[in-house]
Write a protein that holds these residues in place. Structure first.
Motif, PDB file in Angstrom:
ATOM      1  N   PHE A  61       0.842  -1.191   0.000  1.00 44.55           N
ATOM      2  CA  PHE A  61       0.000   0.000   0.000  1.00 44.55           C
ATOM      3  C   PHE A  61       0.883   1.250   0.000  1.00 44.55           C
ATOM      4  O   PHE A  61       2.079   1.192   0.287  1.00 44.55           O
ATOM      5  N   TRP A  62       0.278   2.393  -0.309  1.00 41.27           N
ATOM      6  CA  TRP A  62       0.925   3.695  -0.262  1.00 41.27           C
ATOM      7  C   TRP A  62       0.643   4.330   1.089  1.00 41.27           C
ATOM      8  O   TRP A  62      -0.482   4.246   1.588  1.00 41.27           O
ATOM      9  N   THR A 150      -1.500  11.859  -7.035  1.00 39.87           N
ATOM     10  CA  THR A 150      -2.674  12.686  -6.783  1.00 39.87           C
ATOM     11  C   THR A 150      -3.705  11.848  -6.049  1.00 39.87           C
ATOM     12  O   THR A 150      -3.604  10.613  -6.008  1.00 39.87           O
ATOM     13  N   ALA A 151      -4.711  12.509  -5.515  1.00 35.67           N
ATOM     14  CA  ALA A 151      -5.807  11.782  -4.864  1.00 35.67           C
ATOM     15  C   ALA A 151      -6.467  10.840  -5.857  1.00 35.67           C
ATOM     16  O   ALA A 151      -6.837   9.712  -5.515  1.00 35.67           O
ATOM     17  N   ALA A 156      -8.121   5.546  -8.171  1.00 35.99           N
ATOM     18  CA  ALA A 156      -8.285   4.766  -9.404  1.00 35.99           C
ATOM     19  C   ALA A 156      -7.561   3.418  -9.346  1.00 35.99           C
ATOM     20  O   ALA A 156      -8.184   2.371  -9.379  1.00 35.99           O
ATOM     21  N   ASP A 157      -6.250   3.460  -9.275  1.00 38.42           N
ATOM     22  CA  ASP A 157      -5.464   2.245  -9.467  1.00 38.42           C
ATOM     23  C   ASP A 157      -4.603   1.827  -8.278  1.00 38.42           C
ATOM     24  O   ASP A 157      -4.189   0.684  -8.205  1.00 38.42           O
ATOM     25  N   GLU A 158      -4.294   2.742  -7.422  1.00 36.23           N
ATOM     26  CA  GLU A 158      -3.331   2.466  -6.365  1.00 36.23           C
ATOM     27  C   GLU A 158      -4.035   2.306  -5.018  1.00 36.23           C
ATOM     28  O   GLU A 158      -5.033   2.950  -4.753  1.00 36.23           O
ATOM     29  N   ARG A 159      -3.479   1.476  -4.161  1.00 42.12           N
ATOM     30  CA  ARG A 159      -4.090   1.162  -2.871  1.00 42.12           C
ATOM     31  C   ARG A 159      -3.454   1.983  -1.747  1.00 42.12           C
ATOM     32  O   ARG A 159      -2.280   1.811  -1.437  1.00 42.12           O
TER      33      ARG A 159
END
Length: 179
Positions: A61-62, A150-151, A156-159
Motif C-alpha cells: 500500500f501507499w 494525486t488523490a 483509481a489504481d493504487e491502494r
C-alpha cells in the motif's frame, strides 16, 4: 482495508538477513504521538512511500511520510526530521506550518498493536530529489519505492494504507496553494 504503517521504528530488534522478523508482540498497544508530512510538488502531487506490513508482504500500500516524535521533540521537529530521514528532503520545521489534519488510529504492524495520535502537515517542496537511503533497517525491509501521486491516482489504481489518504492529499494541495 489494511492498517496504516507506522512510518517510524517498530519496537524490538531490526530485521535479520533482509527479512523482517518482528519480536513477540506486547499485549497492550504501543502508544505514540506522530507527525506525518505530505510534501507537495509544483504539479500538485504528494510524495508517498510504498510498502507493506512484514506479516502481509503480498498486500502492499501507499502511505504518508512520518513517524513518532522522540521524547521532548515537538511534532513539527519530528515531521521535519522524519521527512529528511525517509526521503532526504530537508525543510526547517517552521515551514510545516499549522496542521492540516489530526486523528487517532489503532492498527497492527509486524504483529504489534499500535495506538497512534497523528498530526498531518503539508509543505510545498517544488522539484526536489528524493532518496530512500536514510531509511532504517525495518523501513528498508518493508518499503520498496516512492511516488508523486494525486488523490485520483489512489482512488483509481493504487491502494492507500488508509481510506483517508486521498482526502489528506487534497487538503495538503489546497493548504500549500494558499501560501
Amino acid at each position: 482495508m489494511n492498517s496504516i504503517t507506522p512510518g517510524g521504528r517498530p519496537p524490538g530488534d531490526p530485521p535479520h538477513g533482509g527479512a523482517a522478523r518482528p519480536p513477540v508482540p506486547p499485549r497492550v498497544p504501543l502508544r505514540r504521538q506522530t507527525a506525518r508530512v505530505l510534501p507537495v510538488d509544483d504539479d500538485g502531487r504528494v510524495l508517498l512511500l510504498h510498502g507493506w506490513d512484514p506479516h502481509r508482504p503480498d498486500e502492499p500500500f501507499w502511505f504518508t511520510i512520518g513517524g513518532a516524535a522522540d521524547p521532548g521533540e515537538s511534532l513539527r521537529d519530528a515531521g521535519a526530521r522524519e521527512l529528511y530521514e525517509e526521503t532526504r528532503i530537508s525543510v526547517v520545521p517552521e515551514r510545516l506550518g499549522e496542521p492540516i489534519a489530526q486523528n487517532s488510529i489503532e492498527f497492527s504492524w509486524g504483529g504489534h498493536r499500535i495506538a497512534q495520535e497523528q498530526t498531518f502537515y503539508a509543505v510545498a517542496v517544488g522539484s526536489v530529489t528524493v532518496s530512500l537511503e536514510g531509511l532504517d533497517l525495518w523501513e528498508r525491509a518493508t518499503t520498496d519505492k516512492y511516488g508523486w501521486l494525486t488523490a485520483e491516482d489512489l482512488e483509481a489504481d493504487e491502494r492507500p494504507a488508509h481510506s483517508d489518504i486521498p482526502d489528506l492529499i487534497r487538503a495538503a494541495v489546497a493548504s500549500v496553494r494558499r501560501e
